[in-house]
Design an enzyme around this catalytic site. Structure first.
Site, PDB file in Angstrom:
ATOM      1  CB  SER A  14      32.313  -9.081  27.347  1.00 37.32           C
ATOM      2  OG  SER A  14      31.078  -9.762  27.477  1.00 37.32           O
TER       3      SER A  14
ATOM      4  CG  LEU B 236      25.573 -16.779  33.541  1.00 36.48           C
ATOM      5  CD1 LEU B 236      24.589 -15.999  32.676  1.00 36.48           C
ATOM      6  CD2 LEU B 236      25.506 -18.263  33.201  1.00 36.48           C
TER       7      LEU B 236
ATOM      8  CG  ASP C   1      33.973 -17.177  27.592  1.00 32.25           C
ATOM      9  OD1 ASP C   1      32.898 -17.184  28.204  1.00 32.25           O
ATOM     10  OD2 ASP C   1      34.405 -16.182  26.974  1.00 32.25           O
TER      11      ASP C   1
ATOM     12  CG  HIS D 131      33.066 -13.891  29.638  1.00 32.79           C
ATOM     13  ND1 HIS D 131      33.039 -14.037  28.254  1.00 32.79           N
ATOM     14  CD2 HIS D 131      32.492 -12.678  29.899  1.00 32.79           C
ATOM     15  CE1 HIS D 131      32.466 -12.975  27.712  1.00 32.79           C
ATOM     16  NE2 HIS D 131      32.129 -12.139  28.673  1.00 32.79           N
TER      17      HIS D 131
END
Length: 257
Positions: free
Chosen positions: A81, A146, A207, A234
């Protein structure tokens, strides 16, 4: 105070791991377990996060890359990330030291715009920045949701993220704000053809923050390898750690002994 870097594993292959926004190196525990026999792992806590909360470095990729390079041997780097921006910067700036690059759910540009259809919604990222001012914990909770969204078991993944996020204390508000700023501003797309080390771009098919198409495009620009983990979101190292470890093996094989 210097950056905190855990040294774990007992294998011959060195590997640097760099976590994402609001987290710490402990989040990689499942991946560390999967790689411990093969790798000697250098697991970084970014400035202001985890055991590096008192570190005075800014959350700035060039500064972090230099600090980590000074504290670790030559090795491939994996960035997840936001950590991918640090790892990619390091690979571009220090190609002798950073022997290979693994981008895990990470791209050279995070925010979508007219010229980049693959990114996250700019409004969402900007709202996270505004929300930090009024609701620190609620903003982190929203971001964790998220991250978990789209995974094969989002409830279990969210529970794991919630359990880990403050396990080493709360990150500083300053670095959380700096991190959102990085996500809003960073754009390393033009430098991808300059990448001189082997790379693998590992995406989670489900993702919702970093689209796999963005990673496939990025891999093509630098002659890297693209791998998609079918049922992952993710954070593929939660629930799919062995698949991530398997995706790294060809990268290790490309690095000269």
């Amino acid at each position: 105070m210097s950056l905190h870097i855990d040294k774990l594993g007992h294998g011959p292959q060195p590997l640097v791991l760099i976590h994402g926004w609001a987290m710490h190196g402990g989040i990689f525990a499942p991946l560390v377990e999967a790689l411990a026999d093969r790798c000697r792992l250098y697991v970084v806590d970014l400035p202001g996060h985890g055991h590096s909360r008192a570190c005075g470095l800014p959350l700035e990729p060039h500064a972090i890359a230099e600090a980590v390079a000074r504290a670790t041997p030559p090795a491939p780097w994996l960035g997840w990330s936001l950590g991918g921006l640090v790892a990619l910067t390091a690979a571009l700036d220090h190609p002798v030291h950073v022997q290979g690059l693994a981008m895990l759910c990470a791209t050279p540009k995070f925010v979508r715009d007219a010229g980049w259809p693959h990114g996250s919604d700019a409004t969402l990222v900007h709202q996270l920045a505004l929300d930090l001012e009024t609701g620190y914990h609620a903003t982190i909770e929203r971001f964790l949701a998220l991250e978990a969204m789209g995974s094969a078991d989002p409830k279990a993944e969210l529970r794991r993220l919630r359990a880990d996020v403050f396990a080493r204390g709360e990150p500083e508000l300053r670095v959380l704000q700096e991190g959102i700023g990085l996500l809003e501003r960073s754009d390393l797309r033009a430098r991808l053809p300059q990448l001189a080390v082997p790379s693998v771009w590992i995406a989670g098919r489900r993702d919702r923050l970093v689209p796999p198409a963005a990673m496939a495009w990025s891999a093509e620009q630098c002659g890297g390898r693209f791998v998609e983990i079918a049922h992952a979101g993710h954070a593929p190292f939660i629930g799919h750690a062995q698949a991530v470890a398997d995706a790294l093996q060809p990268l290790f094989a490309e690095i000269p002994a």
